[in-house]
Design an enzyme around this catalytic site. Structure first.
Site, mmCIF file in Angstrom:
data_model
loop_
_atom_site.group_PDB
_atom_site.id
_atom_site.type_symbol
_atom_site.label_atom_id
_atom_site.label_comp_id
_atom_site.label_asym_id
_atom_site.label_seq_id
_atom_site.Cartn_x
_atom_site.Cartn_y
_atom_site.Cartn_z
ATOM 1 N N HIS A 73 38.345 33.698 36.280
ATOM 2 C CA HIS A 73 37.549 31.953 36.282
ATOM 3 C C HIS A 73 36.473 31.789 34.519
ATOM 4 O O HIS A 73 36.272 32.390 34.474
ATOM 5 C CB HIS A 73 36.813 31.536 37.494
ATOM 6 C CG HIS A 73 35.755 32.111 37.295
ATOM 7 N ND1 HIS A 73 35.284 32.810 37.634
ATOM 8 C CD2 HIS A 73 34.294 31.322 37.619
ATOM 9 C CE1 HIS A 73 33.776 33.308 38.013
ATOM 10 N NE2 HIS A 73 33.526 32.090 37.690
ATOM 11 N N ASP B 134 29.780 33.389 32.166
ATOM 12 C CA ASP B 134 29.389 34.689 32.372
ATOM 13 C C ASP B 134 30.557 35.843 32.680
ATOM 14 O O ASP B 134 30.140 36.683 33.097
ATOM 15 C CB ASP B 134 28.425 34.834 33.831
ATOM 16 C CG ASP B 134 28.494 34.052 34.801
ATOM 17 O OD1 ASP B 134 30.077 33.050 34.676
ATOM 18 O OD2 ASP B 134 28.187 34.616 36.020
ATOM 19 N N HIS C 98 27.151 41.021 40.721
ATOM 20 C CA HIS C 98 26.954 39.237 40.134
ATOM 21 C C HIS C 98 25.535 39.174 40.905
ATOM 22 O O HIS C 98 25.013 37.732 41.473
ATOM 23 C CB HIS C 98 27.949 38.361 41.102
ATOM 24 C CG HIS C 98 28.440 37.316 40.099
ATOM 25 N ND1 HIS C 98 27.529 36.193 41.173
ATOM 26 C CD2 HIS C 98 28.856 36.891 39.089
ATOM 27 C CE1 HIS C 98 27.511 35.109 40.149
ATOM 28 N NE2 HIS C 98 28.308 35.057 38.731
#
Lengths: 303, 303
Positions: free
Chosen positions: A62, A66, A270
């Protein structure tokens, strides 16, 4: 046959505590796939002695920075270092706009073909099927459209028993055919079935990559039975409300998903910048699902 | 008054040998200016313990990726870390397009005002004039439009002689006025001239930044009399033809420019990936201009 993943970034949002934003390098039988490409992914590849030019496929989940801000730099460096073979990129349609505008203004004409394949974040679909692997993308549930990826090894041929080659003086051109199931007849007319000369092929393994999503059962069907499931675990469960507000998952929830999806192993990553020490996240996930590991920079996991 | 530059990147094109692409942090009296922002500049700031949020002005010379690809990541991180004060960015008009499209697709609404000032790469002009500094941009001569920047400290007030404050019991509210030139009359009616109570202000220093240009006398007028001149020196002089083809400069040429422009000190950077050892570049420049230093990562130079 090799099927393993090396973690290049474990940080959410910003680089911190020597953690970099998301990127993973998948080695499929010595063919290399990059999954997400946060800023400074090319530095991470250099740092770990991994050759960027061996990558032939890039998957971007996406358009939060980041997960892709390192892409244009990586593509430029490959160009400057003389790459000529094609690069296939799979990602949202808008990513192509972002790449194009930057190469336009830097007046860069890539020396290699860049094949861009648009992913559709609203459906599950097969997006790659080659000799080594099948890749499917599927919808996750994030603040902006986001896809997960499911990587399934190709079914391999049966494995020849090496001792039989010498013993029966099998010509090399026969070996691929025997692996495929043909029988072999020696000079004296003796017949050997493929099953006598080979052992079972490995069962194809599955790697599932779930970056940036709120914990939801909507995508459960798409991630079932992974040998290794990577799932984001941005927060501890005490931050559940914050996780839901920001469309992220907690470590406990990631473990729950691993159980519900019947994963064999779970990798979590993450991580929010609020956690310098990641062990509490690991311990939290392990309370539910013991085969959990931290997906941190430089670690390689066999799938 | 502080006026110094810290080097965050010394590499041309690609990161290599632990060298990062171009970025420099200018400290002007504890106000911070970023000059160029190659990929992973935010990592470099973290690495050297420099606070990104103290930066209020960013100057981008041109749109080759090694000079700006770290910008969107840096701006995003500042946003995520809660910045509210404005950021002023000076750069080519197309840079705003590149920033906008990325924030649009990531659905990012910055929490702080981003003031974009377009630089004109065809003329010399004053682009900033505040309490601390005057900044001028001027045309360089590169493959794509590229500007250099000239940073001139503001003329400071005269410096008070501290011993006189106690000796004459000067009230603190008088000090700024004395610095500006007013006389002081003590309780007995004795008159002291400003010149008796103060010493000369520092002479304003000049820093000139010349990134990415072919060696040319076209921009000589704009860079005259720098206290410190940063000039790219991508190649050794034996690669002069390659330097000219790619619109870059050799170490020897950078030294020549330092002499012709009457610079006091020369910093060279933007080194080609072909040079692992940078000493030959330094030695080459020093054959002509002895006050040369390598502008390498982590070094701070007083201007």
């Amino acid at each position: 046959m090799k099927f393993e993943v090396t973690i290049l970034g474990s940080s959410s949002s910003t680089p911190i505590f020597n953690r970099n934003p998301s990127a993973q390098l998948l080695n499929v039988n010595e063919k290399f796939i990059l999954i997400d490409c946060g800023e400074a992914t090319q530095n991470q590849l250099l740092h770990f002695g991994l050759k960027a030019n061996r990558i032939d496929h890039i998957f971007i989940s996406h358009l939060h920075g980041d997960h892709y801000l390192g892409l244009v730099g990586l593509l430029s460096s490959l160009h400057l270092n003389g790459r000529t073979k094609p690069m296939d990129i799979f990602g949202p349609a808008e990513l192509l706009e972002i790449i194009d505008i930057q190469f336009k203004h830097s007046q860069t004409l890539l020396r290699y073909p860049l094949n861009f394949r648009i992913t559709d974040p609203s459906i599950k679909e097969k997006i790659l099927d080659n000799y080594d692997i099948v890749v499917e993308s599927f919808p996750l549930d994030h603040r902006i459209p986001c896809t997960g990826f499911r990587f399934t090894e190709k079914q391999r041929l049966r494995k020849i028993i090496k001792e039989k080659i010498d013993e029966l003086d099998i010509p090399s051109e026969m070996i691929p055919r025997i692996k495929k199931g043909e029988k072999f007849i020696d000079k004296r007319g003796n017949v050997y079935l493929s099953a006598d000369l080979t052992t079972e092929a490995n069962v194809p393994k599955v790697y599932v990559y779930c970056s940036d999503t709120i914990c939801s059962w909507k995508y459960l069907d798409f991630i079932m039975n992974a040998d290794t499931l990577y799932h984001e675990a941005t927060f501890m469960n005490e931050m559940l409300q914050r996780a839901e507000e920001t469309f992220h998952t907690t470590a406990l929830q990631a473990a729950e998903i691993a159980i519900k999806s019947n994963a064999k192993k779970l990798l979590i990553g993450h991580f929010s910048a609020r956690y310098k020490d990641l062990n509490p996240l690991l311990l939290e996930a392990k309370t539910l699902f013991n085969s959990t590991s931290l997906a941190i920079e430089g670690m390689t996991f066999e799938i």
